[in-house]
Design an enzyme around this catalytic site. Sequence first.
Site, PDB file in Angstrom:
ATOM      1  N   LYS A 107      -1.041 -29.745   3.235  1.00 19.37           N
ATOM      2  CA  LYS A 107      -0.648 -28.746   2.241  1.00 19.37           C
ATOM      3  C   LYS A 107      -1.027 -27.345   2.729  1.00 19.37           C
ATOM      4  O   LYS A 107      -1.802 -27.189   3.677  1.00 19.37           O
ATOM      5  CB  LYS A 107      -1.328 -29.040   0.902  1.00 19.37           C
ATOM      6  CG  LYS A 107      -2.843 -28.952   0.935  1.00 19.37           C
ATOM      7  CD  LYS A 107      -3.460 -29.327  -0.405  1.00 19.37           C
ATOM      8  CE  LYS A 107      -4.984 -29.218  -0.341  1.00 19.37           C
ATOM      9  NZ  LYS A 107      -5.615 -29.540  -1.627  1.00 19.37           N
ATOM     10  N   TYR A 139     -10.407   4.395   4.716  1.00 19.33           N
ATOM     11  CA  TYR A 139     -10.192   4.797   3.328  1.00 19.33           C
ATOM     12  C   TYR A 139     -11.509   4.991   2.581  1.00 19.33           C
ATOM     13  O   TYR A 139     -12.475   4.251   2.783  1.00 19.33           O
ATOM     14  CB  TYR A 139      -9.371   3.734   2.599  1.00 19.33           C
ATOM     15  CG  TYR A 139      -7.899   3.730   2.951  1.00 19.33           C
ATOM     16  CD1 TYR A 139      -7.120   4.891   2.826  1.00 19.33           C
ATOM     17  CD2 TYR A 139      -7.277   2.569   3.398  1.00 19.33           C
ATOM     18  CE1 TYR A 139      -5.767   4.887   3.134  1.00 19.33           C
ATOM     19  CE2 TYR A 139      -5.920   2.548   3.706  1.00 19.33           C
ATOM     20  CZ  TYR A 139      -5.171   3.713   3.575  1.00 19.33           C
ATOM     21  OH  TYR A 139      -3.842   3.706   3.890  1.00 19.33           O
TER      22      TYR A 139
END
Length: 369
Positions: free
Chosen positions: A38, A264
């Site tokens: 999965k 940032y």
Amino acid sequence: MGNIGETTLEIDLSALEHNYHYLKSKLSSDTKFLGVVKAFAYGSDMVIIAQKLERLGADYLAVAYTKEGVLLREAGIQIPILVLHPQPVNFDHLILHKLEPSMYSPKILKEFLEMAQKLGLGNFPIHIKFNTGLNRLGFWEQDVDHIVEILNGRNEVKVVSIFSHLAASEDPNEKDFSLTQINTFKKISQELNEKLGYAPFRHMLNTSGILNYPEAQFEMARCGIGLYGYGNESTIDQELKPVATLKTVISQLHQIEPNESVGYNRAFTSDRYRTTATLPLGHADGIGRQYGNQKTHVLVHGKKAPIIGNVCMDMIMVDVTGIACKEGDEVVVFGTEQSAEGFANTAGTISYEILTAISSRVKRVVLNP
């Protein structure tokens, strides 16, 4: 080190083969093996991993959702595929592609039987999931009579397995809880077998369960994270080989003066002259902001380079002061030199999360096919 030229996830199928055989060696020769693929095979490549597991002789594969199973069938995978969390809206595709659904609630069972009757199915394989303590999905112990009442006299479906899931198989402090789960599951399966009149095969163990509770392997065991190189325990990790290695390159080097900021919000301010390297991957590639601000490091020529400042969407900056390197040089984020578990732990998370987070835009390269 070579020059990969861009951010790349290397998928080493020889490592997968090694892990498969190691885990198989912990099981009886007649115990079926289910490989969990999965989430794009834990962030690698679902089709490539599934094809390799099929060649290695895995008995079953498991996915979370129907569309994952459909992708495998369309790629030519023939072995049985268990869908662990199917939704009724996808039952028609599930049936068309001969996927095997987990029945985990009265609603799901009722709706699947209605679809099976409508399509005139006969003995279509289903799996019954029981909740023995994880409290996530599954029927309860007291639901056995209800299940049997619904299924008896119906030939549209056949219960091929019953299964459950251990909540804390890796934690020795929870051994009593795990043993209680195992005993509850044994009781449920015995009661269901008697009332159904036949005995579906049983499975309960995940990777840590295989290693810690081999006496509860029943007729099949399910393995996910172990196949990809991680065993939830350091001594086991040494026996396994990471399948995925995330590498990137140095795009640009900067010479930073004292009191200059990086990134940032000026989250990092240099205390002295430093050299920084900008790398072409960021939180859009799966390296979340939690890894920034010197919590975590990458490896440049085998040396630790801390991630500084805030992780950007497409870039991270690392401190390479004192490391001899140049633009275009290869950088290892995690894998064979630095484990995904160790990388994840720096930010208070686990290998599963960082592995499955790697974006599809990161190039995949298969080694040792």
